[in-house]
Each structure stands twice: as structure tokens, then as C-alpha cells.
Scaffold this active site. Structure first.
Site, PDB file in Angstrom:
ATOM      1  N   LYS A 146      25.376 -11.506 -42.868  1.00  0.00           N
ATOM      2  CA  LYS A 146      26.340 -10.425 -42.654  1.00  0.00           C
ATOM      3  C   LYS A 146      27.215 -10.724 -41.442  1.00  0.00           C
ATOM      4  O   LYS A 146      26.734 -11.222 -40.432  1.00  0.00           O
ATOM      5  CB  LYS A 146      25.592  -9.101 -42.481  1.00  0.00           C
TER       6      LYS A 146
ATOM      7  N   THR B  16      29.306   3.578 -38.622  1.00  0.00           N
ATOM      8  CA  THR B  16      28.721   2.444 -39.332  1.00  0.00           C
ATOM      9  C   THR B  16      27.200   2.461 -39.265  1.00  0.00           C
ATOM     10  O   THR B  16      26.556   1.435 -39.492  1.00  0.00           O
ATOM     11  CB  THR B  16      29.253   1.117 -38.764  1.00  0.00           C
TER      12      THR B  16
ATOM     13  N   GLY C   8      23.609   2.587 -40.345  1.00  0.00           N
ATOM     14  CA  GLY C   8      22.916   2.387 -41.610  1.00  0.00           C
ATOM     15  C   GLY C   8      23.579   1.430 -42.573  1.00  0.00           C
ATOM     16  O   GLY C   8      23.149   1.321 -43.732  1.00  0.00           O
ATOM     17  N   THR C   9      24.581   0.697 -42.127  1.00  0.00           N
ATOM     18  CA  THR C   9      25.264  -0.224 -43.046  1.00  0.00           C
ATOM     19  C   THR C   9      24.317  -1.306 -43.558  1.00  0.00           C
ATOM     20  O   THR C   9      24.360  -1.664 -44.741  1.00  0.00           O
ATOM     21  CB  THR C   9      26.481  -0.884 -42.376  1.00  0.00           C
ATOM     22  N   GLY C  10      23.462  -1.836 -42.674  1.00  0.00           N
ATOM     23  CA  GLY C  10      22.555  -2.899 -43.092  1.00  0.00           C
ATOM     24  C   GLY C  10      21.526  -2.421 -44.094  1.00  0.00           C
ATOM     25  O   GLY C  10      21.273  -3.082 -45.115  1.00  0.00           O
ATOM     26  N   CYS C  11      20.918  -1.266 -43.815  1.00  0.00           N
ATOM     27  CA  CYS C  11      19.948  -0.679 -44.748  1.00  0.00           C
ATOM     28  C   CYS C  11      20.610  -0.415 -46.093  1.00  0.00           C
ATOM     29  O   CYS C  11      20.056  -0.729 -47.159  1.00  0.00           O
ATOM     30  CB  CYS C  11      19.397   0.632 -44.192  1.00  0.00           C
TER      31      CYS C  11
END
Length: 267
Positions: free
Chosen positions: A176, A208, A210-213
Site C-alpha cells: 500500500k 482515512t 480504517g483504510t487498511g482494515c
């Protein structure tokens, strides 16, 4: 075996603010047509301003949740998020070995507000136990640096760190690029047979959280439904980009995404 495909078991921490963790995972899987089941690893006291407390759950309770799901409902993919400690990593690795479902490993280490979500001594456990079990690994730049020791400050760094993670046993790596400087956000999907670039607008927003989850669980939903890896990742990437663009601006800090935007588009 049920004819329905799209069952995702999520093993991760709970976010009381609803922006990340189990709550974001459930929303993403549901919005993309899957069934989300959970094994919670920790309860967090959390909002857009940060993580204020963390209460890890007992290992036996984490495993009991996962076993209850796997033994009855089953899973077409398993997604892991916040694990917290080396002991939890070890227990979750053992759980993964009891299922043939592909594992989507999000090596969560630090919350958006900067709070640590993985103990220092657990990084080695993630490296040795989770990476080799990953059908897809989804690190951001700081996580990839911690796991490989390779600086990730540009696309070349993303590529070199991703290649190192493949060499460590991951079957695919989505590097990412949100933490990598640049006018555009570039994510890099690497497999032993090639790479795919996903490039889009970088939004000037504080929302932004929680974008990874969300991205990892959206990928898990597509893979659980039988989509090819590249298609599942592209679908997840587009879903998250739009969820960021439509973020409602809740709270006074890093706000959540608009996970439910597909519902409003269908009306």
C-alpha cells in the site's frame, strides 16, 4: 457444503468508534456481497481522536470464537487484522492451519492516531508465522519496513520490500502506498509471476481511519467469492477509494470512511 460463496472469518480487534477493526471489516465484506463472521482478539476504547485503552481477550476465547465459526458456518477466506501479541500470533497461526481457506494477512502494527497495536516482540512472530501463511499480505510502508528492514519511500522501495516479503513466503503482496510521498497514491500488487499497479488520486482529507482494515477485508470478500486475485484487489481498491471520497467527516480527528456508499448508489 453450502452453494453460497463469500464467507469471511475475520480475526481482529474491535474499534468502538466503528471506523476500523472488526466494525470496518464487517461493513466492507457486507457491502461487497459476502458474509462476515468474527473472532475478536481485543476490545479497544477508541474514537477518531485515538486509541485510549486496549483489553486483549484470552487466547482460548479467541480460538473458541474461530472454531465455532469454522466448525459450523465455514469460511471461504480468513482475514486477520490486529493480533497484538506474539502469543496471539502463535494461536492464530495454529487456527489457520486447521482450515483450507486462503488467509488475507493485514499486519496491523500502529493505529491511525499513532497508538501501537502490535507488541515489539510480536513482529518477529508475524514475520515467521503469518507471512508464510499469507495468500495475500497487505502491509503499508511502515509495516513493510518493520518486517523487511527495507526503506519504503518510493515505488522502487515498495517493489523491493514486496519482493522480500514474497521471498519470506507470502504468495502475494499488496504494497500500500498511502504513506509514500507523491501526488498520486500508488499501490503495488506483487505475485511470483508479475506485478499490477493501482494508481489514483490522493485525497486531501483527515478522514482515512480504517483504510487498511477496509481494503484487506474488501479483498477478502472478493477472494472468498472466487474472483481472481487481481480482480478482487481492483474491486476492493475502487470500493475504498470511493469510501474515502465520500467520508462523512465524523468526529474531531481521523474520521471513518463511508462504508455504505454502495447502498445509496443502488437507490
Amino acid at each position: 457444503m453450502p452453494s453460497f460463496r463469500g464467507r469471511v472469518l475475520i480475526i481482529a480487534g474491535s474499534d468502538s468508534g466503528g471506523g476500523a477493526g472488526i466494525q470496518a471489516d464487517i461493513k466492507a465484506v457486507t457491502m461487497l456481497g459476502g458474509h462476515a463472521a468474527t473472532a475478536i482478539t481485543a476490545l479497544t476504547v477508541q474514537n477518531t481522536l485515538g486509541v485510549h485503552r486496549v483489553h486483549p481477550l484470552p487466547l482460548d476465547l479467541i480460538e473458541a470464537q474461530a472454531r465455532a465459526v469454522l466448525d459450523d458456518i465455514g469460511a471461504d477466506a480468513i482475514k486477520t487484522g490486529m493480533l497484538g501479541s506474539a502469543a496471539v500470533v502463535e494461536r492464530v497461526a495454529a487456527i489457520l492451519d486447521t482450515s483450507s481457506a486462503p488467509a488475507l494477512i493485514d499486519p496491523v502494527m500502529i493505529a491511525k492516531g499513532g497508538a501501537p497495536l502490535l507488541a515489539d516482540d510480536a513482529v518477529a512472530a508475524v514475520r515467521s508465522l503469518m507471512i508464510p501463511r499469507a495468500a495475500l499480505l497487505t502491509p503499508n510502508a511502515p509495516e513493510a519496513e518493520a518486517l523487511t528492514g527495507i526503506a519504503v519511500a518510493d515505488l522502487d522501495g515498495q517493489r523491493r520490500a514486496g519482493d522480500a516479503l514474497l521471498a519470506m513466503g507470502a504468495r502475494a503482496v499488496l504494497m500500500k502506498g498511502g504513506h509514500v510521498p507523491g501526488e498520486m497514491v500508488v499501490d503495488l500488487l506483487l505475485t511470483p509471476t508479475g506485478e499490477t499497479l493501482l494508481e489514483g488520486e490522493r485525497f486531501d482529507t483527515r478522514n482515512t481511519h480504517g483504510t487498511g482494515c477496509t481494503l484487506a477485508s474488501a479483498c477478502a470478500a472478493g477472494i472468498a467469492q472466487g474472483l481472481p486475485l487481481e480482480t478482487a484487489v481492483a474491486q476492493a481498491w475502487a470500493y475504498v477509494a470511493e469510501a474515502i471520497r465520500r467520508a462523512p467527516g465524523l468526529g474531531g480527528g481521523h474520521g471513518p470512511l463511508d462504508h455504505g456508499w454502495p447502498i445509496r448508489d443502488r437507490k
